[in-house]
Design a protein around this motif. Structure first.
Motif: not given
Length: 237
Positions: A65-71, A147-154, A219-224
């Motif tokens: 939950f938290v890591i998806m928010m952090s992303a 794994l999440v960092a790879l999603l962001l990277w690509f 919403v995720l990318r807006a940080g809320g």
């Protein structure tokens, strides 16, 4: 939005506290006595404390939950910085304290090299001896971060739901026919918990999974994370 975020953080912290409490009860009221060959130290608590290991599973759910928010920071640099700021200070203090106590008491005396390797969290990538065996869960956490960092990277966060589905499917397949390398890299033993936590956030962010992918990612990318995500999605439609 700020009040909602603060409330959400308080709720997550409460669950973290309950998970930590469950693990403490498991070790001190059940596991510790059994490992020493003694009967359960606290019989009245033992029947309940034996299930305290489930607190670790709850930690992994919370992590998803938290890591998806952090992303939501949208960049690899922002994600890595937020995770490092959250993890390293507390881990550094705990790892150093453990090392000094072991050094002072002479119990399972760790080498300075082992201590330094632990401080780098190298155990996530290599089978090193841990200063404290209870740090094992950090290896799973860090591989999840990677794994999440790879999603962001690509730039694949827009496909995050599909990726979570694939990850879960691979984990189920590994339960039938395990491939050790895949198990290690994809953390398949605990993937269901991470996926569950991440899915919960996406659901709160934009309604039913799949139907609100674009809204959830925005919403995720807006940080809320709006508290009434389903209603917001319906209104937007």
């Amino acid at each position: 939005m700020q009040k909602q975020s603060a409330a959400r953080a308080s709720e997550v912290d409460l669950f973290r506290f309950l998970a930590a409490l469950a693990v403490v009860f498991f070790h001190y009221a059940y596991m510790g006595a059994n490992e020493s060959g003694a009967s359960t130290a606290y019989p009245a608590l033992g029947t309940v404390a034996q299930y305290g290991y489930l607190g670790v599973d709850l930690f992994f759910l919370i992590s998803g939950f938290v890591i998806m928010m952090s992303a939501s920071h949208g960049t690899v640099a922002g994600f890595v910085a937020s995770r490092a700021a959250r993890l390293f200070p507390a881990f550094g203090v705990c790892c150093t304290a453990t090392f000094l106590v072991l050094l002072a008491t002479g119990q399972s005396l760790p080498s300075v090299t082992m201590f330094l390797l632990n401080m780098t969290l190298a155990g996530a990538a290599a089978p090193i001896t841990l200063v404290d065996p209870s740090y094992w869960s950090l290896a799973a956490e860090i591989r999840f971060y990677a794994l999440v960092a790879l999603l962001l990277w690509f730039r694949q966060m827009r496909r995050v739901e599909a990726m979570l589905g694939v990850w879960l499917a691979v984990s189920v397949a590994m339960a039938v026919h395990n491939v050790r390398l895949i198990e290690i890299v994809l953390v398949t033993r605990y993937a269901a918990y991470f996926v569950g936590g991440a899915g919960a956030l996406l659901h709160l962010a934009g309604g039913p999974l799949g139907a609100a992918r674009a809204d959830a990612v925005r919403v995720l990318r807006a940080g809320g994370v709006p508290r009434h995500g389903v209603g917001c999605h319906a209104a937007g439609a």
